[in-house]
Design an enzyme around this catalytic site. Structure first.
Site, PDB file in Angstrom:
ATOM      1  N   SER A  72       0.805  -1.220   0.000  1.00 14.09           N
ATOM      2  CA  SER A  72       0.000   0.000   0.000  1.00 14.09           C
ATOM      3  C   SER A  72       0.839   1.272   0.000  1.00 14.09           C
ATOM      4  CB  SER A  72      -0.949   0.005   1.204  1.00 14.09           C
ATOM      5  OG  SER A  72      -0.226  -0.160   2.404  1.00 14.09           O
ATOM      6  N   ASP A 235      -5.446   7.529   9.094  1.00 13.72           N
ATOM      7  CA  ASP A 235      -5.481   6.285   9.860  1.00 13.72           C
ATOM      8  C   ASP A 235      -4.288   6.141  10.799  1.00 13.72           C
ATOM      9  OD1 ASP A 235      -3.424   5.722   8.109  1.00 13.72           O
ATOM     10  OD2 ASP A 235      -4.317   3.890   7.305  1.00 13.72           O
ATOM     11  N   HIS A 238      -0.692   4.819   7.466  1.00 12.10           N
ATOM     12  CA  HIS A 238      -0.092   5.066   6.167  1.00 12.10           C
ATOM     13  C   HIS A 238       0.445   6.505   6.097  1.00 12.10           C
ATOM     14  CE1 HIS A 238      -2.715   1.596   5.289  1.00 12.10           C
ATOM     15  NE2 HIS A 238      -1.773   1.292   4.419  1.00 12.10           N
TER      16      HIS A 238
END
Length: 277
Positions: A72, A235, A238
């Site tokens: 990611s 979050d 990330h």
């Protein structure tokens, strides 16, 4: 990397590492901390990164093909707009230094472990030959408790395949999971230890296979630790747009070196040995 895995995976790996020495009480503590971290982190970003694939700085012409593989972070989850993703940041940085446009292709997939690299390569169009490839992977290997030798073997295979295509390769090693503030201690410390062990093994494998390596834990990890509100996205897991900018800027010297545009690299970067003959 997915939020539901950081807490559960690190906890499970930590439990396996310490169970013999510290017993049931400590295992229960880690499991409780995992549940707490999972609840705090949440999932505000979803599972899909922005599509940043395009020719960046098209006016320069003579496009260089850049491929980005991994998880990611490589995909850019957490960026607000596509120009803020890691791939776009790297593309713009290269274009500025080379005065050449950069055609970005992102094969990275949110949630990927190192074992997914082979599939990401298999999915490339027939005849595709990148000039330069960047791999950022490892966090999910830690949270999924993938044995380090297995994760490293997949990474090394991917680097060798890319080198066989004629691409210069740069590996950004596993970030330091100790920077994740929502994960409480001692779980965070154990995650940090596991990620550093993997990062070290990744660097050795990358160099052995002919890639350059950038220790993300060393070159940008301190920014995430000292300025978490600015460097992490919603979050708190990330990177934020600033986090991606810092990461791209830190990786750029090795990208230029892999292209033969730079001879020396700074602290936290490692170049493969020069092969004679």
């Amino acid at each position: 990397m997915r939020r539901s895995l950081i807490a559960v995976g690190v906890a499970a790996g930590a439990v396996g590492a310490v169970s013999g020495a510290l017993g049931v009480g400590f295992r229960r503590l880690l499991q409780a901390q995992a549940a707490r971290a999972r609840a705090i982190i949440g999932k505000p970003l979803g599972e899909d990164a922005l599509d940043a694939d395009r020719v960046w700085k098209r006016a320069y012409g003579d496009p260089l093909d850049l491929l980005v593989l991994g998880d990611s972070i490589a995909a850019g989850l957490g960026a607000g707009v596509r120009k803020e993703t890691l791939g776009a940041r790297l593309s713009k940085g290269l274009a500025k230094h080379l005065h050449r446009s950069v055609r970005l292709r992102t094969g990275a997939v949110v949630g990927s472990e190192s074992s997914a690299l082979a599939g990401q390569l298999d999915a490339l169009p027939d005849g595709y030959r990148p000039h330069l490839a960047v791999i950022v992977v490892g966090g999910n290997d830690v949270t999924h408790r993938v044995p380090v030798p297995d994760a490293v073997a997949h990474l090394e295979d991917a680097v060798r395949r890319l080198r066989a295509l004629g691409a210069g390769v740069v590996v950004g090693t596993c970030p330091d999971l100790g920077a994740l503030r929502p994960v409480p201690q001692p779980l965070r410390a154990l995650g940090s230890l596991a990620s550093k062990q993997l990062a070290s093994a990744q660097e050795e494998a990358a160099l052995r296979a002919g890639a350059h390596a950038v220790s993300l834990g060393q070159v940008v990890g301190p920014f995430f630790i000292t300025n978490p509100d600015e460097m992490f996205s919603l979050d708190r897991f990330h990177p934020s747009p600033l986090g991606y900018r810092r990461t791209a800027e830190a990786m750029l010297p090795s990208l230029l070196a892999a292209l033969g545009e730079r001879d020396e690299v700074p602290f936290g970067h490692a170049a493969p040995p020069v092969r004679e003959g």
